[in-house]
Design a protein around this motif. Structure first.
Motif, short mmCIF file in Angstrom:
data_model
loop_
_atom_site.label_atom_id
_atom_site.label_comp_id
_atom_site.label_asym_id
_atom_site.label_seq_id
_atom_site.Cartn_x
_atom_site.Cartn_y
_atom_site.Cartn_z
N ASP A 53 -6.26 -5.23 11.39
CA ASP A 53 -5.52 -5.63 10.19
C ASP A 53 -4.67 -4.43 9.78
O ASP A 53 -5.04 -3.64 8.92
CB ASP A 53 -6.50 -6.02 9.07
CG ASP A 53 -5.78 -6.54 7.83
OD1 ASP A 53 -4.54 -6.46 7.77
OD2 ASP A 53 -6.47 -7.00 6.91
N THR A 54 -3.52 -4.30 10.43
CA THR A 54 -2.69 -3.10 10.21
C THR A 54 -2.15 -3.03 8.79
O THR A 54 -1.98 -1.95 8.23
CB THR A 54 -1.52 -3.08 11.21
OG1 THR A 54 -0.79 -4.30 11.11
CG2 THR A 54 -2.03 -2.91 12.63
N THR A 55 -1.89 -4.18 8.20
CA THR A 55 -1.38 -4.18 6.82
C THR A 55 -2.39 -3.55 5.88
O THR A 55 -2.05 -2.71 5.04
CB THR A 55 -1.08 -5.62 6.37
OG1 THR A 55 -0.10 -6.19 7.25
CG2 THR A 55 -0.55 -5.63 4.94
N SER A 56 -3.64 -3.95 6.04
CA SER A 56 -4.70 -3.41 5.19
C SER A 56 -4.92 -1.92 5.45
O SER A 56 -5.08 -1.13 4.51
CB SER A 56 -6.00 -4.18 5.43
OG SER A 56 -7.06 -3.62 4.68
N LEU A 57 -4.90 -1.54 6.71
CA LEU A 57 -5.13 -0.14 7.06
C LEU A 57 -4.04 0.77 6.50
O LEU A 57 -4.32 1.84 5.96
CB LEU A 57 -5.21 0.02 8.58
CG LEU A 57 -6.44 -0.60 9.26
CD1 LEU A 57 -6.30 -0.52 10.77
CD2 LEU A 57 -7.71 0.10 8.81
N LEU A 58 -2.80 0.33 6.62
CA LEU A 58 -1.69 1.15 6.13
C LEU A 58 -1.62 1.17 4.61
O LEU A 58 -1.06 2.09 4.02
CB LEU A 58 -0.37 0.63 6.71
CG LEU A 58 -0.17 0.92 8.21
CD1 LEU A 58 1.06 0.17 8.73
CD2 LEU A 58 -0.04 2.40 8.48
N ALA A 59 -2.20 0.16 3.98
CA ALA A 59 -2.19 0.11 2.51
C ALA A 59 -2.99 1.25 1.89
O ALA A 59 -2.77 1.63 0.74
CB ALA A 59 -2.74 -1.23 2.03
N ASP A 60 -3.92 1.81 2.66
CA ASP A 60 -4.75 2.89 2.16
C ASP A 60 -4.14 4.27 2.38
O ASP A 60 -4.72 5.28 1.99
CB ASP A 60 -6.13 2.84 2.83
CG ASP A 60 -6.91 1.58 2.47
OD1 ASP A 60 -6.68 1.07 1.36
OD2 ASP A 60 -7.71 1.11 3.30
N ILE A 61 -2.98 4.32 3.02
CA ILE A 61 -2.33 5.60 3.33
C ILE A 61 -1.47 6.05 2.15
O ILE A 61 -0.81 5.23 1.50
CB ILE A 61 -1.46 5.46 4.60
CG1 ILE A 61 -2.34 5.11 5.80
CG2 ILE A 61 -0.67 6.73 4.87
CD1 ILE A 61 -3.36 6.18 6.15
N ASN A 62 -1.49 7.34 1.89
CA ASN A 62 -0.63 7.89 0.84
C ASN A 62 0.83 7.58 1.16
O ASN A 62 1.25 7.62 2.31
CB ASN A 62 -0.81 9.40 0.72
CG ASN A 62 -2.18 9.77 0.18
OD1 ASN A 62 -2.79 8.99 -0.56
ND2 ASN A 62 -2.66 10.94 0.54
N PHE A 63 1.60 7.31 0.11
CA PHE A 63 3.00 6.91 0.30
C PHE A 63 3.77 7.96 1.10
O PHE A 63 4.60 7.63 1.94
CB PHE A 63 3.66 6.70 -1.07
CG PHE A 63 5.08 6.23 -0.97
CD1 PHE A 63 5.37 4.91 -0.65
CD2 PHE A 63 6.13 7.13 -1.17
CE1 PHE A 63 6.69 4.48 -0.55
CE2 PHE A 63 7.44 6.70 -1.07
CZ PHE A 63 7.72 5.38 -0.76
N SER A 64 3.49 9.24 0.86
CA SER A 64 4.22 10.30 1.55
C SER A 64 3.91 10.34 3.05
O SER A 64 4.71 10.82 3.84
CB SER A 64 3.89 11.66 0.92
OG SER A 64 2.51 11.94 1.05
#
Length: 203
Positions: free
Chosen positions: A152-163
């Motif tokens: 679930d790449t969407t969910s995984l990337l959602a936890d990454i800092n914006f920077s």
């Protein structure tokens, strides 16, 4: 996100046993070799950047490993095809169409001389060796694609800092490009072999 979606689409096509990447244009082995060389440079130990998402990185490593196994296997395959122009042109043409009927039509349209050249090549021990290499490369390629698709790449990337998000997306984009290469090369070639081998054997 667009390129991570691309990876999922590619993976889905590989899992289903058919290529969604291959179009109607004749397969260009030279272009695929160039793509493989460029990807190898971007994916080597000096340039490969691991993802900070551990779950994703495990699967990215699997794809990267599959890519490095596939590249020499596919290049060996194309080297043998291109050694005989009639054989290379035939395989390039049948890899550019999708249905079994279209592939059969390409074979039927060959001159008797070219049919003999194709049949002789496909009956050779060299071809057996090359196809064995393709199979060994295609199986882990499809397995790594299946695993990547399950993320679930969407969910995984959602936890990454914006920077950090642009850099992470670039890492996923590289994996997507590797999957596209695998689909266009060893997976497509091996699937194609499984279909067209029947044409030659029936003669």
């Amino acid at each position: 996100m667009k390129k991570t979606l691309l990876a999922a689409i590619i993976a889905a096509s590989m899992v289903s046993g058919c290529s969604m990447i291959t179009g109607s244009e004749k397969t260009s082995y030279a272009e695929l070799q160039t793509t493989g060389t460029e990807l190898a440079e971007r994916s080597n130990a000096d340039n490969y950047q691991p993802s900070s998402i551990k779950e994703a990185e495990v699967l990215r490593i699997a794809v990267n490993t599959a890519f490095y196994a596939a590249k020499p296997a596919y290049e060996r395959y194309t080297e043998e095809l291109l050694a005989t122009p009639a054989v290379g042109n035939y395989f390039s043409a049948v890899e550019s169409v999708d249905s079994e009927e279209e592939k059969k039509a390409v074979y039927d349209a060959l001159s008797e001389e070219n049919k003999k050249a194709v049949d002789k090549f496909m009956a050779s021990s060299v071809f057996d060796e090359v196809i064995g290499g393709l199979k060994e490369a295609a199986v882990p390629a499809m397995k790594s694609a299946t695993s990547f698709l399950a993320l679930d790449t969407t969910s995984l990337l959602a936890d990454i800092n914006f920077s950090e998000l642009p850099a992470e997306k670039d890492k996923f984009a590289l994996t997507a490009e590797q999957l596209e290469y695998l689909d266009k090369t060893v997976v497509s070639a091996y699937n194609n072999y499984q279909i067209i081998s029947a044409f030659s054997n029936a003669q």
